[in-house]
Design a protein around this motif. Structure first.
Motif, PDB file in Angstrom:
ATOM      1  N   VAL A 225      55.937 -62.556-128.219  1.00 25.90           N
ATOM      2  CA  VAL A 225      55.213 -61.582-129.037  1.00 25.90           C
ATOM      3  C   VAL A 225      55.904 -60.222-128.996  1.00 25.90           C
ATOM      4  O   VAL A 225      56.029 -59.539-130.015  1.00 25.90           O
ATOM      5  N   SER A 226      56.391 -59.828-127.814  1.00 28.42           N
ATOM      6  CA  SER A 226      57.075 -58.538-127.711  1.00 28.42           C
ATOM      7  C   SER A 226      58.390 -58.544-128.478  1.00 28.42           C
ATOM      8  O   SER A 226      58.833 -57.499-128.980  1.00 28.42           O
ATOM      9  N   THR A 227      59.014 -59.723-128.589  1.00 28.49           N
ATOM     10  CA  THR A 227      60.291 -59.829-129.295  1.00 28.49           C
ATOM     11  C   THR A 227      60.102 -59.885-130.807  1.00 28.49           C
ATOM     12  O   THR A 227      60.799 -59.205-131.572  1.00 28.49           O
ATOM     13  N   PHE A 228      59.142 -60.682-131.247  1.00 26.90           N
ATOM     14  CA  PHE A 228      58.980 -60.922-132.689  1.00 26.90           C
ATOM     15  C   PHE A 228      57.744 -60.258-133.294  1.00 26.90           C
ATOM     16  O   PHE A 228      57.571 -60.268-134.510  1.00 26.90           O
ATOM     17  N   GLY A 229      56.885 -59.708-132.439  1.00 30.85           N
ATOM     18  CA  GLY A 229      55.736 -58.978-132.944  1.00 30.85           C
ATOM     19  C   GLY A 229      54.511 -59.803-133.247  1.00 30.85           C
ATOM     20  O   GLY A 229      53.445 -59.251-133.566  1.00 30.85           O
ATOM     21  N   ARG A 230      54.630 -61.134-133.137  1.00 29.25           N
ATOM     22  CA  ARG A 230      53.505 -61.988-133.489  1.00 29.25           C
ATOM     23  C   ARG A 230      53.759 -63.422-133.039  1.00 29.25           C
ATOM     24  O   ARG A 230      54.873 -63.766-132.635  1.00 29.25           O
TER      25      ARG A 230
ATOM     26  N   TYR B 234      46.746 -63.806-129.876  1.00 34.95           N
ATOM     27  CA  TYR B 234      47.632 -63.086-130.790  1.00 34.95           C
ATOM     28  C   TYR B 234      47.597 -63.640-132.214  1.00 34.95           C
ATOM     29  O   TYR B 234      48.194 -63.053-133.115  1.00 34.95           O
TER      30      TYR B 234
END
Length: 246
Positions: free
Chosen positions: A79-84, A129
Motif C-alpha cells: 500500500v505504501s508503494t502503490f497507494g492502494r 484498504y
C-alpha cells in the motif's frame, strides 16, 4: 483488453506454479502486481521481469506466510508503494503428505498457519484498504470436498476450512462492496505436482477430462473473479479440476 488498469493486485506465493500464472495474467490485464515468496528469489525476479514487460509494475517481497506479522507488513508495504490494494489473491500453501501415524502436532500447526490463518490475516488486513469493488480470491483445493487417497488428511482439512471462511468473509464484507470467492483446483501441472510424476496416471484416470490442467487455466478463472463482471458472485467455492470430483 486491459480490464484491470489502475488496479493493484497482491498475490501470496506468486513466484512459481499457479501463483506465477496468476501474477502474469493480472499484469496482462493491466494491473500492477505484488507477489510474495519464501525462498525462490530468482524465480520471483523472473515473474516481476515478466510483469514489467507488459507495462505494469511488479514488486516481489520475501514473506513467510506462517508469520502473521510478515503478512501484515507486506500488505502495508504494498500500500505504501502503490497507494492502494484492490485485489488480494491468497495462493500460498503447504502440503504435508504423511501417513496419519506419522503426522505431528507441528505438522498440524504448520498446515493451519499457512493454509488457513494466513488467509484470514491477509483478508482482514487487505480489507482495511479496499474500496467498493475490491476482490478477495483464495486458491484452495478440490480435496476440500473429496479425498481419494491416503496421506492427505491435514491438507484436506485445511482446505475445507477455507469454504466456511470464504462464506463468512463474503457476509462480513458484502456491505462494503467487496466480494470473496474460493477457487478449488484439481491436478495442475506445476513443479510441485508435474504431469510427468509417478502418480499422474492415477490422478488423470479419475478425471472426466483426462489430462492435467495448466496454471493458465486457474489464472483465467481468477481473472474473471477479479473483474468488474463478477460483481454478483461472492461466497462461492468454484471447483476447476477436469471433472475429478464428479
Amino acid at each position: 483488453m486491459k480490464s484491470l488498469t489502475n488496479k493493484v493486485v497482491f498475490i501470496t506465493g506468486g513466484s512459481r506454479g499457479i501463483g506465477a500464472g496468476i501474477a502474469k495474467r493480472m499484469a496482462a490485464a493491466g494491473a500492477d502486481v505484488v507477489i510474495t515468496y519464501v525462498q525462490s528469489a530468482s524465480q520471483a525476479k523472473q515473474v516481476t521481469d515478466e510483469i514489467t514487460k507488459t507495462g505494469s509494475k511488479g514488486l516481489a517481497l520475501q514473506v513467510d506466510s506462517a508469520s502473521p506479522d510478515a503478512i501484515s507488513g507486506a500488505i502495508e508495504k504494498a500500500v505504501s508503494t502503490f497507494g492502494r490494494i484492490d485485489i488480494l489473491v491468497n495462493n500460498a500453501g503447504v502440503y504435508i503428505a504423511k501417513p496419519l501415524a506419522d503426522l505431528t502436532l507441528a505438522d498440524f500447526e504448520t498446515s493451519v498457519a499457512v493454509n488457513v490463518r494466513a488467509v484470514f490475516v491477509a483478508a482482514q488486513k487487505a480489507a482495511q484498504y479496499m474500496q467498493s469493488g475490491g476482490r478477495i480470491i483464495t486458491i484452495g483445493s478440490n480435496m476440500a470436498e473429496r479425498v481419494t487417497f491416503p496421506t492427505g488428511s491435514l491438507y484436506a482439512m485445511s482446505k475445507s476450512a477455507l469454504i466456511g471462511l470464504t462464506k463468512g468473509l463474503a457476509r462480513d464484507l458484502g456491505e462494503k462492496g467487496i466480494t470473496v470467492n474460493l477457487v478449488q483446483p484439481g491436478p495442475i501441472d506445476t513443479d510441485m505436482n508435474p504431469a510427468t510424476s509417478a502418480h499422474a496416471s492415477m490422478l488423470t484416470s479419475a478425471m472426466a477430462v483426462q489430462q492435467y490442467g495448466k496454471p493458465e487455466d486457474i489464472a483465467e478463472l481468477v481473472a474473471y473473479l477479479a473483474s468488474a463482471e463478477s460483481y454478483f458472485m461472492t461466497g462461492a467455492a468454484l471447483t476447476i479440476d477436469g471433472g475429478f470430483n464428479i
